[in-house]
Motif scaffolding. Structure first.
Motif, short mmCIF file in Angstrom:
data_model
loop_
_atom_site.label_atom_id
_atom_site.label_comp_id
_atom_site.label_asym_id
_atom_site.label_seq_id
_atom_site.Cartn_x
_atom_site.Cartn_y
_atom_site.Cartn_z
N UNK A 49 0.81 -1.21 0.00
CA UNK A 49 0.00 0.00 0.00
C UNK A 49 0.84 1.26 0.00
N UNK A 50 1.92 1.24 0.76
CA UNK A 50 2.83 2.40 0.78
C UNK A 50 3.49 2.60 -0.58
N UNK A 51 3.87 1.49 -1.22
CA UNK A 51 4.47 1.58 -2.56
C UNK A 51 3.45 2.13 -3.57
N UNK A 52 2.19 1.75 -3.39
CA UNK A 52 1.13 2.24 -4.27
C UNK A 52 0.95 3.75 -4.11
N UNK A 53 0.95 4.22 -2.87
CA UNK A 53 0.83 5.66 -2.63
C UNK A 53 2.04 6.42 -3.17
N UNK A 54 3.22 5.83 -2.99
CA UNK A 54 4.45 6.48 -3.47
C UNK A 54 4.48 6.54 -4.99
N UNK A 55 3.85 5.56 -5.65
CA UNK A 55 3.79 5.56 -7.12
C UNK A 55 3.06 6.79 -7.63
N UNK A 56 2.01 7.19 -6.93
CA UNK A 56 1.27 8.38 -7.35
C UNK A 56 1.98 9.67 -7.02
N UNK A 57 2.79 9.65 -5.95
CA UNK A 57 3.47 10.88 -5.51
C UNK A 57 4.76 11.10 -6.28
N UNK A 58 5.60 10.06 -6.37
CA UNK A 58 6.91 10.19 -7.01
C UNK A 58 7.32 8.87 -7.65
N UNK A 59 6.85 8.59 -8.86
CA UNK A 59 7.14 7.30 -9.50
C UNK A 59 8.63 7.06 -9.76
N UNK A 60 9.38 8.13 -10.04
CA UNK A 60 10.82 7.96 -10.28
C UNK A 60 11.53 7.46 -9.03
N UNK A 61 11.17 8.05 -7.89
CA UNK A 61 11.79 7.65 -6.63
C UNK A 61 11.48 6.21 -6.28
N UNK A 62 10.21 5.82 -6.43
CA UNK A 62 9.82 4.46 -6.02
C UNK A 62 10.39 3.42 -6.99
N UNK A 63 10.57 3.80 -8.26
CA UNK A 63 11.22 2.88 -9.20
C UNK A 63 12.68 2.66 -8.81
N UNK A 64 13.31 3.70 -8.29
CA UNK A 64 14.70 3.58 -7.85
C UNK A 64 14.83 2.64 -6.65
N UNK A 65 13.70 2.43 -5.94
CA UNK A 65 13.70 1.50 -4.81
C UNK A 65 13.39 0.07 -5.24
N UNK A 66 13.26 -0.14 -6.56
CA UNK A 66 13.04 -1.49 -7.08
C UNK A 66 11.58 -1.89 -7.21
N UNK A 67 10.67 -0.93 -7.12
CA UNK A 67 9.24 -1.24 -7.23
C UNK A 67 8.80 -1.10 -8.68
N UNK A 68 8.01 -2.06 -9.16
CA UNK A 68 7.47 -2.02 -10.50
C UNK A 68 6.23 -1.13 -10.49
N UNK A 69 6.39 0.10 -10.98
CA UNK A 69 5.28 1.06 -10.91
C UNK A 69 4.12 0.65 -11.82
N UNK A 70 4.40 -0.06 -12.91
CA UNK A 70 3.31 -0.52 -13.78
C UNK A 70 2.38 -1.45 -13.01
N UNK A 71 2.96 -2.36 -12.23
CA UNK A 71 2.14 -3.27 -11.42
C UNK A 71 1.34 -2.51 -10.37
N UNK A 72 1.93 -1.48 -9.81
CA UNK A 72 1.23 -0.68 -8.81
C UNK A 72 0.04 0.06 -9.42
N UNK A 73 0.22 0.58 -10.64
CA UNK A 73 -0.88 1.28 -11.31
C UNK A 73 -2.02 0.32 -11.61
N UNK A 74 -1.68 -0.86 -12.11
CA UNK A 74 -2.72 -1.87 -12.38
C UNK A 74 -3.44 -2.25 -11.09
N UNK A 75 -2.69 -2.43 -10.00
CA UNK A 75 -3.29 -2.79 -8.72
C UNK A 75 -4.22 -1.68 -8.24
N UNK A 76 -3.79 -0.43 -8.36
CA UNK A 76 -4.63 0.68 -7.92
C UNK A 76 -5.92 0.77 -8.71
#
Length: 290
Positions: A158-185
């Motif tokens: 859930x935190x990764x999902x919120x971070x995807x909306x706030x700063x996708x570049x930062x969360x991608x640098x942490x190894x999170x797949x933002x595409x998956x987070x967008x689909x999940x949201x």
């Protein structure tokens, strides 16, 4: 008058799931998603057709939620995998869902007259009128959904999902797949919208292929009114504000109709209300700058 107030608040609670779905995409993901205009009637269509075929009304609501999740996942896939802008991806899914909803119902609308609904079932158990049963269902659903989202958005995913909306570049640098987070949201958002459609369909006693027109504006109005009136100092407060905003919006609509506004002007009034609410921060800043 008291019955009108109770009915209005109940409608606000049932519609609050739609507002929460819009809040997840609009505020959490920062994505413009028009899928809701197809997902909402889809939820009502699935629930209505399953009830008429003998399924338990509560189970039909859960299936409607699953159908909404599938629609949201499709929008997410189109956006992330085919690289189509989120707004266009939502429009494409919304258009496709119109035909899908017609196939689900087999016609333009399905009546639930003399059919068991979740409200009549609860009313039979508690020996209360459907109006009070609907109010109880609305309160329970709003509380459960807010508690679930409060827990979920506090988890790592859930935190990764919120971070995807706030700063996708930062969360991608942490190894999170933002595409998956967008689909999940989008999946979670449209799941709630589908459930809202099922609850409203059962409350109104019918499902109609055109009942989703303008739902995105209704959801936005609830979110914006809630934020402006009740504030957004924390995520919990934001969730509560969305629910209360939905209730306030319904009270405003009921009031202007009670005062004699033609029902045909309702969508125009809603659009103007949302435009004013969205422009309030800018108008406030200009006023303070004087």
């Amino acid at each position: 008058m008291f019955d009108l107030l109770v009915g209005t608040i109940t409608q606000g609670l049932l519609w609050s799931l739609l507002a929460i779905g819009v809040f997840i995409t609009f505020r959490v993901l920062d994505v413009a998603d028009l899928t809701v205009e197809g997902t909402f009637p889809m939820g009502a269509a699935i629930s209505a057709i399953l009830i008429t075929n003998g399924m338990n009304p509560i189970l039909s609501i859960l299936v409607a939620g699953i159908g909404g999740m599938a629609a949201g996942a499709v929008t997410g896939w189109i956006h992330t995998k085919l690289k189509i802008p989120a707004l266009l991806a939502g429009i494409l899914t919304m258009i496709a869902l119109y035909s899908i909803n017609l196939h689900i119902m087999g016609k333009a609308n399905v009546s639930l007259l003399r059919m068991d609904t979740v409200y009549s079932m609860l009313g039979g158990v508690l020996h209360t009128p459907n109006m009070w049963s609907a109010a109880i269902v609305g309160i329970l659903v709003a509380i459960v959904v807010c508690l679930f989202l409060f827990w979920f958005f506090g988890t790592e995913i859930g935190t990764a999902l919120r971070a995807t909306g706030v700063n996708p570049q930062m969360i991608r640098a942490q190894g999170v797949n933002t595409d998956n987070m967008i689909v999940l949201g989008l999946l979670i958002s449209n799941g709630f919208v589908g459930i809202s459609g099922a609850l409203i369909g059962q409350a109104q006693g019918f499902a109609d292929v055109g009942m989703g027109i303008g739902t995105i504006v209704i959801g936005l109005a609830s979110v914006i009114i809630g934020e402006v009136v009740f504030g957004t100092k924390s995520f919990v407060q934001s969730l509560i504000a969305v629910v209360l905003g939905s209730i306030v919006y319904r009270i405003v609509i009921a009031t202007v109709l009670y005062l004699g506004m033609p029902p045909n002007d309702l969508k125009l009034f809603t659009a103007i209300l949302v435009a004013i609410a969205l422009s309030l921060p800018t108008l406030k800043a200009k006023w303070l700058a004087r």
